[in-house]
Design a protein around this motif. Sequence first.
Motif, PDB file in Angstrom:
ATOM      1  N   ASN A 112       0.884  -1.162   0.000  1.00  0.00           N
ATOM      2  CA  ASN A 112       0.000   0.000   0.000  1.00  0.00           C
ATOM      3  C   ASN A 112       0.924   1.214   0.000  1.00  0.00           C
ATOM      4  O   ASN A 112       1.530   1.529   1.018  1.00  0.00           O
ATOM      5  CB  ASN A 112      -0.883  -0.034   1.245  1.00  0.00           C
ATOM      6  CG  ASN A 112      -1.843   1.137   1.319  1.00  0.00           C
ATOM      7  OD1 ASN A 112      -1.720   2.124   0.578  1.00  0.00           O
ATOM      8  ND2 ASN A 112      -2.808   1.060   2.226  1.00  0.00           N
ATOM      9  N   VAL A 142      -3.397   0.119  -4.004  1.00  0.00           N
ATOM     10  CA  VAL A 142      -4.331   1.249  -4.115  1.00  0.00           C
ATOM     11  C   VAL A 142      -4.552   1.594  -5.581  1.00  0.00           C
ATOM     12  O   VAL A 142      -5.695   1.797  -6.027  1.00  0.00           O
ATOM     13  CB  VAL A 142      -3.808   2.463  -3.331  1.00  0.00           C
ATOM     14  CG1 VAL A 142      -4.619   3.713  -3.658  1.00  0.00           C
ATOM     15  CG2 VAL A 142      -3.871   2.191  -1.829  1.00  0.00           C
ATOM     16  N   PRO A 172      -7.543  12.361  -3.783  1.00  0.00           N
ATOM     17  CA  PRO A 172      -7.110  11.219  -2.965  1.00  0.00           C
ATOM     18  C   PRO A 172      -8.282  10.530  -2.270  1.00  0.00           C
ATOM     19  O   PRO A 172      -9.204  11.192  -1.798  1.00  0.00           O
ATOM     20  CB  PRO A 172      -6.205  11.887  -1.918  1.00  0.00           C
ATOM     21  CG  PRO A 172      -6.776  13.268  -1.764  1.00  0.00           C
ATOM     22  CD  PRO A 172      -7.287  13.655  -3.116  1.00  0.00           C
ATOM     23  N   VAL A 173      -8.220   9.212  -2.249  1.00  0.00           N
ATOM     24  CA  VAL A 173      -9.248   8.409  -1.594  1.00  0.00           C
ATOM     25  C   VAL A 173      -8.578   7.585  -0.505  1.00  0.00           C
ATOM     26  O   VAL A 173      -7.500   7.035  -0.704  1.00  0.00           O
ATOM     27  CB  VAL A 173      -9.955   7.470  -2.596  1.00  0.00           C
ATOM     28  CG1 VAL A 173     -11.060   6.687  -1.909  1.00  0.00           C
ATOM     29  CG2 VAL A 173     -10.519   8.264  -3.756  1.00  0.00           C
ATOM     30  N   LYS A 174      -9.191   7.508   0.654  1.00  0.00           N
ATOM     31  CA  LYS A 174      -8.631   6.737   1.765  1.00  0.00           C
ATOM     32  C   LYS A 174      -8.506   5.265   1.390  1.00  0.00           C
ATOM     33  O   LYS A 174      -9.436   4.666   0.820  1.00  0.00           O
ATOM     34  CB  LYS A 174      -9.523   6.866   3.003  1.00  0.00           C
ATOM     35  CG  LYS A 174      -9.567   8.268   3.603  1.00  0.00           C
ATOM     36  CD  LYS A 174      -8.289   8.595   4.335  1.00  0.00           C
ATOM     37  CE  LYS A 174      -8.402   9.897   5.105  1.00  0.00           C
ATOM     38  NZ  LYS A 174      -7.150  10.232   5.810  1.00  0.00           N
ATOM     39  N   SER A 175      -7.368   4.664   1.726  1.00  0.00           N
ATOM     40  CA  SER A 175      -7.162   3.257   1.388  1.00  0.00           C
ATOM     41  C   SER A 175      -8.149   2.352   2.118  1.00  0.00           C
ATOM     42  O   SER A 175      -8.553   1.318   1.580  1.00  0.00           O
ATOM     43  CB  SER A 175      -5.724   2.842   1.690  1.00  0.00           C
ATOM     44  OG  SER A 175      -5.386   3.091   3.036  1.00  0.00           O
ATOM     45  N   ASP A 176      -8.555   2.725   3.335  1.00  0.00           N
ATOM     46  CA  ASP A 176      -9.545   1.918   4.051  1.00  0.00           C
ATOM     47  C   ASP A 176     -10.838   1.818   3.246  1.00  0.00           C
ATOM     48  O   ASP A 176     -11.450   0.746   3.138  1.00  0.00           O
ATOM     49  CB  ASP A 176      -9.849   2.534   5.418  1.00  0.00           C
ATOM     50  CG  ASP A 176      -8.782   2.219   6.451  1.00  0.00           C
ATOM     51  OD1 ASP A 176      -7.630   1.969   6.048  1.00  0.00           O
ATOM     52  OD2 ASP A 176      -9.090   2.235   7.649  1.00  0.00           O
ATOM     53  N   LYS A 177     -11.262   2.944   2.708  1.00  0.00           N
ATOM     54  CA  LYS A 177     -12.507   2.966   1.936  1.00  0.00           C
ATOM     55  C   LYS A 177     -12.383   2.118   0.678  1.00  0.00           C
ATOM     56  O   LYS A 177     -13.277   1.319   0.352  1.00  0.00           O
ATOM     57  CB  LYS A 177     -12.854   4.404   1.567  1.00  0.00           C
ATOM     58  CG  LYS A 177     -14.063   4.526   0.655  1.00  0.00           C
ATOM     59  CD  LYS A 177     -14.311   5.972   0.282  1.00  0.00           C
ATOM     60  CE  LYS A 177     -15.423   6.083  -0.739  1.00  0.00           C
ATOM     61  NZ  LYS A 177     -15.712   7.474  -1.116  1.00  0.00           N
ATOM     62  N   ARG A 192      -4.071  -2.942  13.873  1.00  0.00           N
ATOM     63  CA  ARG A 192      -4.120  -1.624  13.251  1.00  0.00           C
ATOM     64  C   ARG A 192      -2.780  -0.897  13.418  1.00  0.00           C
ATOM     65  O   ARG A 192      -2.226  -0.837  14.522  1.00  0.00           O
ATOM     66  CB  ARG A 192      -5.236  -0.798  13.893  1.00  0.00           C
ATOM     67  CG  ARG A 192      -5.511   0.535  13.190  1.00  0.00           C
ATOM     68  CD  ARG A 192      -6.105   0.299  11.822  1.00  0.00           C
ATOM     69  NE  ARG A 192      -6.360   1.546  11.126  1.00  0.00           N
ATOM     70  CZ  ARG A 192      -6.783   1.626   9.878  1.00  0.00           C
ATOM     71  NH1 ARG A 192      -7.005   0.518   9.200  1.00  0.00           N
ATOM     72  NH2 ARG A 192      -6.988   2.787   9.297  1.00  0.00           N
ATOM     73  N   HIS A 193      -2.265  -0.368  12.340  1.00  0.00           N
ATOM     74  CA  HIS A 193      -0.994   0.372  12.342  1.00  0.00           C
ATOM     75  C   HIS A 193       0.164  -0.475  12.878  1.00  0.00           C
ATOM     76  O   HIS A 193       1.023   0.011  13.613  1.00  0.00           O
ATOM     77  CB  HIS A 193      -1.125   1.664  13.138  1.00  0.00           C
ATOM     78  CG  HIS A 193      -2.032   2.674  12.496  1.00  0.00           C
ATOM     79  ND1 HIS A 193      -1.829   3.150  11.215  1.00  0.00           N
ATOM     80  CD2 HIS A 193      -3.142   3.289  12.944  1.00  0.00           C
ATOM     81  CE1 HIS A 193      -2.779   4.017  10.915  1.00  0.00           C
ATOM     82  NE2 HIS A 193      -3.589   4.113  11.926  1.00  0.00           N
ATOM     83  N   ASP A 198      -0.647  -4.773   8.427  1.00  0.00           N
ATOM     84  CA  ASP A 198      -0.818  -4.143   7.121  1.00  0.00           C
ATOM     85  C   ASP A 198      -0.297  -5.030   5.996  1.00  0.00           C
ATOM     86  O   ASP A 198      -0.858  -5.039   4.893  1.00  0.00           O
ATOM     87  CB  ASP A 198      -0.119  -2.783   7.101  1.00  0.00           C
ATOM     88  CG  ASP A 198      -0.894  -1.722   7.864  1.00  0.00           C
ATOM     89  OD1 ASP A 198      -2.059  -1.979   8.224  1.00  0.00           O
ATOM     90  OD2 ASP A 198      -0.336  -0.635   8.111  1.00  0.00           O
TER      91      ASP A 198
END
Length: 225
Positions: A112, A142, A172-177, A192-193, A198
Amino acid sequence: MTNALVFLDTETTGLHHDRRPWEIALIRREPNGYTTELRVFVADVDLSSAELMGLNVGHFYDTHPSFRTDSPMRLPAGDEEFQTGPGVWLAVEAKAAVLVERMTRGATIVGNNPTFDVEVLAAMLRRHKLCPAWHYHPIDVVSQALGFLSVLNLRMLGDLLAPELAEDLTPPVKSDKLSKLCGITPPEGDDRHTAIGDARWVQRWYDRLSNPLDGDDETTSVQAQ
Protein backbone atom coordinates in the motif's frame (compact mmCIF):
# COMPACT_ATOMS: atom_id res chain seq x y z
CA MET A 1 9.84 -16.92 -15.28
CA THR A 2 7.34 -15.77 -12.65
CA ASN A 3 8.77 -13.79 -9.75
CA ALA A 4 8.06 -14.47 -6.12
CA LEU A 5 5.83 -11.84 -4.49
CA VAL A 6 6.67 -10.08 -1.24
CA PHE A 7 3.79 -8.38 0.57
CA LEU A 8 5.50 -5.67 2.54
CA ASP A 9 4.92 -2.97 5.13
CA THR A 10 7.07 -0.98 7.54
CA GLU A 11 6.54 1.18 10.59
CA THR A 12 9.03 4.05 10.62
CA THR A 13 10.22 6.93 12.80
CA GLY A 14 8.23 9.43 10.73
CA LEU A 15 7.50 10.61 7.21
CA HIS A 16 10.67 12.66 6.76
CA HIS A 17 13.46 11.82 4.31
CA ASP A 18 15.80 10.37 6.97
CA ARG A 19 13.16 8.15 8.56
CA ARG A 20 14.27 4.76 9.89
CA PRO A 21 12.30 1.50 9.98
CA TRP A 22 11.61 0.02 13.40
CA GLU A 23 9.12 -2.74 12.45
CA ILE A 24 9.43 -4.58 9.15
CA ALA A 25 6.97 -7.22 7.95
CA LEU A 26 7.43 -9.33 4.84
CA ILE A 27 5.32 -12.18 3.48
CA ARG A 28 7.10 -13.94 0.62
CA ARG A 29 5.02 -16.11 -1.69
CA GLU A 30 6.86 -18.31 -4.15
CA PRO A 31 5.38 -19.01 -7.60
CA ASN A 32 4.19 -22.41 -6.32
CA GLY A 33 2.24 -20.72 -3.49
CA TYR A 34 4.65 -21.59 -0.68
CA THR A 35 4.64 -18.66 1.74
CA THR A 36 7.11 -17.47 4.37
CA GLU A 37 6.31 -14.75 6.90
CA LEU A 38 8.88 -12.60 8.68
CA ARG A 39 8.48 -9.79 11.24
CA VAL A 40 11.55 -7.91 12.44
CA PHE A 41 11.87 -5.26 15.16
CA VAL A 42 15.05 -3.18 14.88
CA ALA A 43 16.66 -3.29 18.32
CA ASP A 44 19.05 -0.38 17.80
CA VAL A 45 16.74 1.89 15.80
CA ASP A 46 18.10 5.45 15.57
CA LEU A 47 15.55 7.80 17.15
CA SER A 48 17.69 10.95 16.97
CA SER A 49 15.61 12.42 14.13
CA ALA A 50 12.33 10.65 14.94
CA GLU A 51 8.98 12.45 14.80
CA LEU A 52 7.00 11.80 17.96
CA MET A 53 3.69 11.98 16.10
CA GLY A 54 4.87 9.30 13.69
CA LEU A 55 6.01 7.06 16.54
CA ASN A 56 2.66 7.47 18.27
CA VAL A 57 0.66 6.61 15.15
CA GLY A 58 2.49 3.30 15.00
CA HIS A 59 2.14 2.73 18.77
CA PHE A 60 5.92 2.52 19.01
CA TYR A 61 6.11 2.61 22.81
CA ASP A 62 3.43 -0.06 23.14
CA THR A 63 4.64 -2.36 20.36
CA HIS A 64 8.43 -2.31 20.06
CA PRO A 65 9.82 -5.06 22.34
CA SER A 66 12.83 -2.98 23.45
CA PHE A 67 10.96 0.28 24.11
CA ARG A 68 7.57 -0.69 25.47
CA THR A 69 6.90 0.60 28.95
CA ASP A 70 5.89 -2.79 30.35
CA SER A 71 8.65 -5.43 30.50
CA PRO A 72 11.00 -4.18 27.74
CA MET A 73 13.06 -6.89 26.05
CA ARG A 74 16.77 -6.51 25.32
CA LEU A 75 19.03 -8.55 23.11
CA PRO A 76 21.18 -11.02 25.04
CA ALA A 77 24.69 -9.64 25.55
CA GLY A 78 26.79 -10.07 22.43
CA ASP A 79 23.88 -11.20 20.23
CA GLU A 80 22.78 -9.47 17.02
CA GLU A 81 19.40 -11.17 16.84
CA PHE A 82 16.92 -12.99 19.05
CA GLN A 83 13.80 -14.89 18.03
CA THR A 84 10.90 -13.76 20.19
CA GLY A 85 8.29 -16.01 18.58
CA PRO A 86 7.50 -17.93 15.37
CA GLY A 87 8.72 -15.76 12.51
CA VAL A 88 9.34 -12.78 14.83
CA TRP A 89 12.82 -11.38 15.43
CA LEU A 90 14.43 -8.66 17.48
CA ALA A 91 17.63 -7.74 15.64
CA VAL A 92 20.18 -4.98 15.27
CA GLU A 93 19.75 -3.04 12.05
CA ALA A 94 22.74 -4.70 10.35
CA LYS A 95 21.16 -8.13 10.88
CA ALA A 96 17.70 -6.85 9.94
CA ALA A 97 19.18 -5.66 6.64
CA VAL A 98 20.53 -9.15 5.93
CA LEU A 99 17.12 -10.72 6.67
CA VAL A 100 15.32 -8.20 4.45
CA GLU A 101 17.78 -8.65 1.57
CA ARG A 102 17.35 -12.41 1.74
CA MET A 103 13.54 -12.24 1.83
CA THR A 104 13.19 -9.73 -1.03
CA ARG A 105 15.87 -10.86 -3.44
CA GLY A 106 14.42 -11.41 -6.92
CA ALA A 107 10.87 -10.72 -5.75
CA THR A 108 8.20 -8.26 -6.85
CA ILE A 109 7.16 -6.03 -3.95
CA VAL A 110 3.44 -5.57 -3.29
CA GLY A 111 2.27 -2.88 -0.88
CA ASN A 112 0.00 0.00 0.00
CA ASN A 113 2.10 2.89 -1.36
CA PRO A 114 5.11 0.54 -1.59
CA THR A 115 7.47 3.31 -2.71
CA PHE A 116 7.44 4.62 0.87
CA ASP A 117 8.58 1.25 2.22
CA VAL A 118 11.01 0.43 -0.60
CA GLU A 119 12.82 3.75 -0.14
CA VAL A 120 13.36 3.29 3.59
CA LEU A 121 14.47 -0.33 3.22
CA ALA A 122 16.81 0.43 0.32
CA ALA A 123 18.49 3.11 2.44
CA MET A 124 18.86 0.62 5.30
CA LEU A 125 20.45 -1.98 3.04
CA ARG A 126 22.86 0.59 1.59
CA ARG A 127 23.93 1.64 5.10
CA HIS A 128 25.09 -1.93 5.63
CA LYS A 129 26.77 -2.36 2.24
CA LEU A 130 24.00 -4.49 0.73
CA CYS A 131 22.32 -4.09 -2.65
CA PRO A 132 18.51 -4.04 -2.87
CA ALA A 133 17.77 -6.95 -5.24
CA TRP A 134 13.98 -6.85 -5.57
CA HIS A 135 12.29 -6.16 -8.92
CA TYR A 136 12.44 -2.49 -9.89
CA HIS A 137 8.66 -2.19 -10.47
CA PRO A 138 6.59 -2.64 -7.27
CA ILE A 139 2.82 -3.17 -7.27
CA ASP A 140 0.58 -0.69 -5.43
CA VAL A 141 -2.73 -2.22 -4.36
CA VAL A 142 -4.33 1.25 -4.11
CA SER A 143 -3.62 1.92 -7.80
CA GLN A 144 -4.87 -1.57 -8.61
CA ALA A 145 -8.05 -0.95 -6.65
CA LEU A 146 -8.78 2.35 -8.37
CA GLY A 147 -8.44 0.67 -11.76
CA PHE A 148 -10.51 -2.31 -10.66
CA LEU A 149 -13.37 -0.14 -9.36
CA SER A 150 -13.26 2.11 -12.40
CA VAL A 151 -13.68 -0.90 -14.67
CA LEU A 152 -16.71 -1.94 -12.64
CA ASN A 153 -18.11 1.57 -13.14
CA LEU A 154 -18.86 2.09 -9.46
CA ARG A 155 -21.34 4.91 -9.98
CA MET A 156 -23.67 2.59 -11.93
CA LEU A 157 -23.45 0.02 -9.14
CA GLY A 158 -24.06 2.53 -6.36
CA ASP A 159 -27.48 1.17 -5.52
CA LEU A 160 -25.89 -2.18 -4.70
CA LEU A 161 -23.46 -0.71 -2.18
CA ALA A 162 -23.77 0.82 1.26
CA PRO A 163 -24.69 4.52 0.72
CA GLU A 164 -21.60 5.75 2.58
CA LEU A 165 -19.38 3.87 0.11
CA ALA A 166 -21.11 4.89 -3.12
CA GLU A 167 -19.11 8.08 -3.58
CA ASP A 168 -16.80 9.63 -6.15
CA LEU A 169 -13.43 7.88 -6.45
CA THR A 170 -11.51 10.99 -7.46
CA PRO A 171 -8.13 10.89 -5.66
CA PRO A 172 -7.11 11.22 -2.96
CA VAL A 173 -9.25 8.41 -1.59
CA LYS A 174 -8.63 6.74 1.77
CA SER A 175 -7.16 3.26 1.39
CA ASP A 176 -9.55 1.92 4.05
CA LYS A 177 -12.51 2.97 1.94
CA LEU A 178 -11.07 1.49 -1.24
CA SER A 179 -10.36 -1.77 0.55
CA LYS A 180 -13.94 -2.02 1.80
CA LEU A 181 -15.26 -1.32 -1.69
CA CYS A 182 -13.19 -4.27 -2.90
CA GLY A 183 -14.67 -6.48 -0.17
CA ILE A 184 -11.61 -6.55 2.10
CA THR A 185 -11.82 -5.39 5.72
CA PRO A 186 -8.83 -3.26 6.82
CA PRO A 187 -6.88 -4.25 9.95
CA GLU A 188 -8.68 -3.70 13.24
CA GLY A 189 -7.82 -3.82 16.92
CA ASP A 190 -4.23 -4.83 17.76
CA ASP A 191 -3.36 -5.26 14.05
CA ARG A 192 -4.12 -1.62 13.25
CA HIS A 193 -0.99 0.37 12.34
CA THR A 194 1.34 -2.59 12.71
CA ALA A 195 3.59 -3.63 9.86
CA ILE A 196 2.51 -7.27 10.06
CA GLY A 197 -1.19 -6.36 10.17
CA ASP A 198 -0.82 -4.14 7.12
CA ALA A 199 1.29 -6.68 5.20
CA ARG A 200 -1.42 -9.32 5.72
CA TRP A 201 -4.03 -6.77 4.66
CA VAL A 202 -2.09 -6.08 1.45
CA GLN A 203 -1.90 -9.81 0.77
CA ARG A 204 -5.67 -10.29 1.17
CA TRP A 205 -6.40 -7.20 -0.92
CA TYR A 206 -4.03 -8.19 -3.74
CA ASP A 207 -5.53 -11.67 -3.88
CA ARG A 208 -9.04 -10.26 -4.13
CA LEU A 209 -8.04 -7.91 -6.95
CA SER A 210 -6.16 -10.66 -8.77
CA ASN A 211 -8.96 -13.22 -8.43
CA PRO A 212 -12.20 -11.26 -7.91
CA LEU A 213 -14.45 -14.24 -8.66
CA ASP A 214 -12.54 -16.76 -6.57
CA GLY A 215 -12.65 -17.53 -2.86
CA ASP A 216 -9.59 -17.28 -0.65
CA ASP A 217 -6.67 -19.28 -2.03
CA GLU A 218 -5.12 -21.83 0.30
CA THR A 219 -1.33 -21.59 0.48
CA THR A 220 1.31 -23.57 2.27
CA SER A 221 3.07 -21.30 4.75
CA VAL A 222 5.96 -21.44 7.18
CA GLN A 223 7.48 -18.86 9.50
CA ALA A 224 10.97 -17.64 8.60
CA GLN A 225 13.66 -19.25 10.70
